[in-house]
Design a protein around this motif. Structure first.
Motif, PDB file in Angstrom:
ATOM      1  N   ARG A 126       2.861   7.589 -23.321  1.00  0.00           N
ATOM      2  CA  ARG A 126       4.038   7.687 -22.454  1.00  0.00           C
ATOM      3  C   ARG A 126       3.701   7.086 -21.094  1.00  0.00           C
ATOM      4  NH1 ARG A 126       8.120  11.308 -23.905  1.00  0.00           N
ATOM      5  NH2 ARG A 126       8.660  11.394 -21.715  1.00  0.00           N
ATOM      6  N   HIS A 127       4.701   6.415 -20.482  1.00  0.00           N
ATOM      7  CA  HIS A 127       4.462   5.766 -19.197  1.00  0.00           C
ATOM      8  C   HIS A 127       5.395   6.232 -18.091  1.00  0.00           C
ATOM      9  CE1 HIS A 127       1.483   2.862 -20.515  1.00  0.00           C
ATOM     10  NE2 HIS A 127       2.186   2.758 -21.625  1.00  0.00           N
ATOM     11  N   GLY A 128       6.433   6.928 -18.432  1.00  0.00           N
ATOM     12  CA  GLY A 128       7.376   7.360 -17.411  1.00  0.00           C
ATOM     13  C   GLY A 128       7.952   8.707 -17.755  1.00  0.00           C
ATOM     14  N   ASP A 129       8.853   9.175 -16.903  1.00  0.00           N
ATOM     15  CA  ASP A 129       9.467  10.473 -17.177  1.00  0.00           C
ATOM     16  C   ASP A 129      10.345  10.416 -18.413  1.00  0.00           C
ATOM     17  OD1 ASP A 129      11.122   8.763 -15.793  1.00  0.00           O
ATOM     18  OD2 ASP A 129      12.032  10.301 -14.549  1.00  0.00           O
ATOM     19  N   VAL A 130      10.927   9.260 -18.708  1.00  0.00           N
ATOM     20  CA  VAL A 130      11.662   9.025 -19.952  1.00  0.00           C
ATOM     21  C   VAL A 130      11.058   7.773 -20.559  1.00  0.00           C
ATOM     22  CG1 VAL A 130      13.886   8.491 -20.979  1.00  0.00           C
ATOM     23  CG2 VAL A 130      13.769  10.052 -19.050  1.00  0.00           C
ATOM     24  N   SER A 131      10.495   7.907 -21.758  1.00  0.00           N
ATOM     25  CA  SER A 131       9.744   6.791 -22.325  1.00  0.00           C
ATOM     26  C   SER A 131       9.850   6.763 -23.843  1.00  0.00           C
ATOM     27  CB  SER A 131       8.266   6.944 -21.933  1.00  0.00           C
ATOM     28  OG  SER A 131       7.480   5.943 -22.506  1.00  0.00           O
ATOM     29  N   THR A 132       9.846   5.553 -24.399  1.00  0.00           N
ATOM     30  CA  THR A 132       9.685   5.439 -25.843  1.00  0.00           C
ATOM     31  C   THR A 132       8.192   5.545 -26.130  1.00  0.00           C
ATOM     32  OG1 THR A 132       9.531   3.031 -25.718  1.00  0.00           O
ATOM     33  CG2 THR A 132      11.706   3.974 -26.127  1.00  0.00           C
ATOM     34  N   GLU A 133       7.869   5.882 -27.355  1.00  0.00           N
ATOM     35  CA  GLU A 133       6.469   6.117 -27.704  1.00  0.00           C
ATOM     36  C   GLU A 133       6.118   5.434 -29.011  1.00  0.00           C
ATOM     37  OE1 GLU A 133       5.388  10.281 -27.636  1.00  0.00           O
ATOM     38  OE2 GLU A 133       7.116  10.713 -26.382  1.00  0.00           O
ATOM     39  N   THR A 134       4.833   5.239 -29.212  1.00  0.00           N
ATOM     40  CA  THR A 134       4.322   4.737 -30.475  1.00  0.00           C
ATOM     41  C   THR A 134       4.158   5.918 -31.424  1.00  0.00           C
ATOM     42  OG1 THR A 134       3.109   3.022 -29.299  1.00  0.00           O
ATOM     43  CG2 THR A 134       2.418   3.486 -31.540  1.00  0.00           C
ATOM     44  N   ASP A 135       4.649   5.793 -32.643  1.00  0.00           N
ATOM     45  CA  ASP A 135       4.487   6.866 -33.620  1.00  0.00           C
ATOM     46  C   ASP A 135       3.007   7.052 -33.939  1.00  0.00           C
ATOM     47  OD1 ASP A 135       7.190   7.403 -33.857  1.00  0.00           O
ATOM     48  OD2 ASP A 135       7.467   5.909 -35.435  1.00  0.00           O
ATOM     49  N   LYS A 136       2.586   8.298 -34.105  1.00  0.00           N
ATOM     50  CA  LYS A 136       1.165   8.594 -34.291  1.00  0.00           C
ATOM     51  C   LYS A 136       0.637   8.166 -35.657  1.00  0.00           C
ATOM     52  CE  LYS A 136       1.201  12.422 -31.094  1.00  0.00           C
ATOM     53  NZ  LYS A 136       1.032  13.850 -30.898  1.00  0.00           N
TER      54      LYS A 136
END
Length: 137
Positions: free
Chosen positions: A3-13
């Protein structure tokens, strides 16, 4: 994950770990097969094939990690591979959805960037953009 911000898309684990293990395993196996084959043609050929698998999984891993969109301090950041775009939220005119891609347009109608609609966390990002008054097509 990542995560990079307060609202962020993420890479699935799960896909991330699978691709990382495939990359590390094929790279290790390629080196071992080439070293242990002592110059035999079949061993070198197998090592080269494993190196190709390692290169392909490395490319997929890089694409997975670099495909992101996040909002931080009132700015939308979009990243994919080597292209990075940042746009203040008040400069976004509209978002258009087509073929699993959100296209971000500026207030003058120019294309500012794209966001993958299949990313984890895209719903929170879109919700924040909606709260910010962005128009959706």
């Amino acid at each position: 994950m990542f995560r990079h911000g307060d609202v962020s898309t993420e890479t699935d684990k799960k896909p991330f770990w699978f691709t990382l293990i495939a990359f590390a395993g094929s790279l290790t196996a390629a080196v071992l097969v080439i070293v242990l084959s002592r110059g035999h043609a079949l061993g070198v050929f197998a090592g080269i094939l494993l190196a190709v698998v390692a290169a392909a999984s490395g490319a997929v891993l890089f694409a997975m990690v670099s495909d992101q969109a996040y909002i931080k301090d009132g700015t939308l950041y979009m990243r994919y591979l080597f292209r990075r775009t940042r746009v203040p939220l008040d400069r976004i005119g509209r978002l258009a959805y087509k073929d699993d891609i959100y296209s971000v347009y500026g207030s003058k109608g120019e294309l500012l960037g794209t966001i993958n609609a299949k990313l984890t966390g895209i719903d929170r990002l879109l919700n924040r953009l909606d709260q910010g008054g962005v128009h959706f097509d």
